[in-house]
Write an enzyme that holds these catalytic residues in place. Structure first.
Site, PDB file in Angstrom:
ATOM      1  NE  ARG A  61      -2.782   0.262   3.371  1.00  0.00           N
ATOM      2  CZ  ARG A  61      -2.194   0.625   4.435  1.00  0.00           C
ATOM      3  NH1 ARG A  61      -1.960   1.979   4.573  1.00  0.00           N
ATOM      4  NH2 ARG A  61      -2.193   0.197   5.567  1.00  0.00           N
ATOM      5  CE1 TYR A 116     -17.761   8.345 -16.493  1.00  0.00           C
ATOM      6  CE2 TYR A 116     -16.841   8.984 -14.375  1.00  0.00           C
ATOM      7  CZ  TYR A 116     -17.398   8.179 -15.086  1.00  0.00           C
ATOM      8  OH  TYR A 116     -17.560   6.750 -14.775  1.00  0.00           O
ATOM      9  CG  ASP A 181     -11.071  13.802 -16.888  1.00  0.00           C
ATOM     10  OD1 ASP A 181     -10.152  13.137 -17.624  1.00  0.00           O
ATOM     11  OD2 ASP A 181     -11.876  13.229 -16.006  1.00  0.00           O
ATOM     12  CE  LYS A 206     -13.575   5.254 -18.587  1.00  0.00           C
ATOM     13  NZ  LYS A 206     -13.844   6.637 -18.087  1.00  0.00           N
TER      14      LYS A 206
HETATM   15  C1  LIG Z   1     -14.411   6.920 -17.004  1.00  0.00           C
HETATM   16  C2  LIG Z   1     -13.953   8.460 -16.736  1.00  0.00           C
HETATM   17  C3  LIG Z   1     -13.695   8.779 -15.494  1.00  0.00           C
HETATM   18  C4  LIG Z   1     -13.736   7.849 -14.535  1.00  0.00           C
HETATM   19  O1  LIG Z   1     -12.745   6.932 -14.383  1.00  0.00           O
HETATM   20  P1  LIG Z   1     -12.840   5.413 -13.874  1.00  0.00           P
HETATM   21  O2  LIG Z   1     -11.638   4.779 -14.084  1.00  0.00           O
HETATM   22  O3  LIG Z   1     -14.201   4.577 -14.174  1.00  0.00           O
HETATM   23  O4  LIG Z   1     -13.058   5.399 -12.337  1.00  0.00           O
HETATM   24  C5  LIG Z   1     -13.224  10.095 -15.251  1.00  0.00           C
HETATM   25  N1  LIG Z   1     -13.019  10.999 -16.248  1.00  0.00           N
HETATM   26  C6  LIG Z   1     -13.440  10.923 -17.373  1.00  0.00           C
HETATM   27  C7  LIG Z   1     -13.541  11.575 -18.443  1.00  0.00           C
HETATM   28  C8  LIG Z   1     -14.055   9.439 -17.702  1.00  0.00           C
HETATM   29  O5  LIG Z   1     -14.289   9.026 -19.251  1.00  0.00           O
END
Ligand SMILES: *Cc1c(COP(=O)(O)O)cnc(C)c1O
Length: 406
Positions: A61, A116, A181, A206
């Site tokens: 951790r 998101y 983001d 992603k």
């Molecule tokens: C999917 C997504 C998230 C969240 O990510 P997770 O890995 O599903 O927790 C945050 N921001 C954007 C733009 C996303 O597409």
């Protein structure tokens, strides 16, 4: 400095030659022997204080060498000093809010919609003890108070591909840190830190992982900010599993090629969809009118591979008519994915807020994958043409473009 494709292949692999291995080792240890308990204690203290690496990881951790290689590689691609990985994109968002707003005693966040759906819900819910004011990108300065600890934005935004001028928001934020983001653009197309962003966040689930088989998140930032994020990660336990670190690190090697190929197809599909009689508005940064601030070619080096469009038919019916395209949330995988944001990813955002920030109820979001573009088009065209005009229900092309925002 090496070119981007070279960095994507070689980043975070500096120690492999000395180890005598070709592939990065997957270290699954949960604990590490510390025969010298005094030295072990010093390592633990250093890690708890937020250092990137100590004489021993001590406990999984606190540190993991496989994850650390991915973090080095991602920081290299984003042009930041360091990065810190988390168990999901949402765990990464949570850690940034905790480090920037909660730990600093400035529990007010200013956020630019759309975001998101999970991020929007997290910020609206008050779960982390923060209060959020949503502001248009050009009104961020007005929303900032002495209590503001963080500004949050997404560009291109999920799900409608709105573009935000990062440096313009950074200028309005003044001394308040800005989190961008960068999940949609990836470091291939955009490096928010070079436009003044304090934190560059990715859902690694992603494009970074890229194959739909790993959940993770990462934040690229300065060494100081990274130390605070590691402190949060250690106490909250929001760590990335080493297998996730391994897979996302491997994903980086092909990231530029995947993004470039999918983007080529997305440009073509956006162009064809805009001509389709069953389609209303198409949203993709490549289309005329999509980039009023002229960010494409500057801040954003390419339009990316996610697009969205509205149809006059029920979105669920269009999706039901598809056979190749995967009907699923998420994006950035090798296969093309389609989903209905109002029903799924943005369900928890109140519908009035969705429509206020340009996310219509009948919007479908497509993450273009690596299939042959003609196969993707055939699938879309077949599903959409099931609702072909002829009954006079559809506007003609001229009326359609005049009535659309873009
Ligand atoms: C999917 C997504 C998230 C969240 O990510 P997770 O890995 O599903 O927790 C945050 N921001 C954007 C733009 C996303 O597409």
């Amino acid at each position: 400095m090496a070119g981007f494709h070279t960095m994507a292949v070689h980043g975070g692999r500096d120690d492999l030659a000395a180890l005598g291995v070709h592939a990065a080792p997957l270290d699954l240890s949960t604990t590490y022997p510390v025969p010298d308990q005094v030295a072990g204690g010093e390592a633990l203290q250093a890690l708890a204080d937020g250092v990137a690496e100590a004489s021993s990881p001590v406990y999984a951790r606190l540190h993991n060498p496989t994850v650390a290689r991915f973090e080095k590689a991602l920081a290299l691609l984003e042009g930041t000093e360091q990065s810190v990985a988390f168990g999901s994109g949402m765990a990464a968002v949570t850690a940034v809010v905790q480090a920037a707003a909660v730990m600093s005693g400035k529990p007010h966040v200013v956020a630019v919609r759309p975001l998101y759906g999970g991020t929007d819900h997290l910020l609206s819910s008050g779960l982390l003890g923060v209060r959020t004011t949503y502001a248009a990108a050009d009104r961020v300065a007005d929303a900032i108070t002495p209590e503001t600890g963080l500004v949050v934005l997404e560009t291109p935004a999920n799900p409608n591909l709105d573009l935000v001028d990062i440096s313009a928001v950074v200028a309005q934020a003044g001394a308040v840190p800005v989190m961008v983001d960068n999940t949609f653009a990836t470091p291939v197309l955009q490096n928010p830190a070079s436009h003044g962003a304090t934190y560059v966040l990715h859902s690694g689930t992603k494009y970074l992982g890229g194959h739909g088989d790993v959940l993770g998140g990462v934040v690229a930032c300065s060494a100081d900010r990274a130390a605070a994020l590691r402190q949060v990660r250690i106490v909250t336990g929001a760590v990335l599993h080493p297998l996730g670190g391994y897979l996302m690190h491997r994903g980086l090697a092909t990231l530029p090629l995947r993004v470039e190929a999918a983007q080529r197809s997305a440009v073509e599909l956006a162009r064809r969809l805009a001509e389709h009689p069953a389609v209303g508005v198409v949203r993709h940064p490549s289309l005329p009118g999509a980039d009023p601030a002229g960010l494409l070619g500057g801040q954003l080096r390419g339009p990316g591979a996610v697009l969205a469009f509205t149809t006059r038919e029920a979105p669920a019916d269009v999706v039901r008519g598809l056979s190749l395209i995967t009907p699923a949330v998420s994006l950035g995988s090798v296969d093309t994915l389609i989903e209905h944001p109002a029903a799924l990813t943005h369900r928890l955002v109140p519908s009035a807020d969705r429509s206020a920030c340009g996310v219509p109820e009948n919007l479908l979001r497509v993450s273009v994958g690596l299939e042959d573009v003609e196969d993707i088009w055939d699938d879309l065209d077949r599903a959409l043409s099931a609702f072909a005009p002829g009954d006079g229900e559809y506007l003609d092309a001229g009326a359609r473009s005049a009535s659309s925002r873009w």
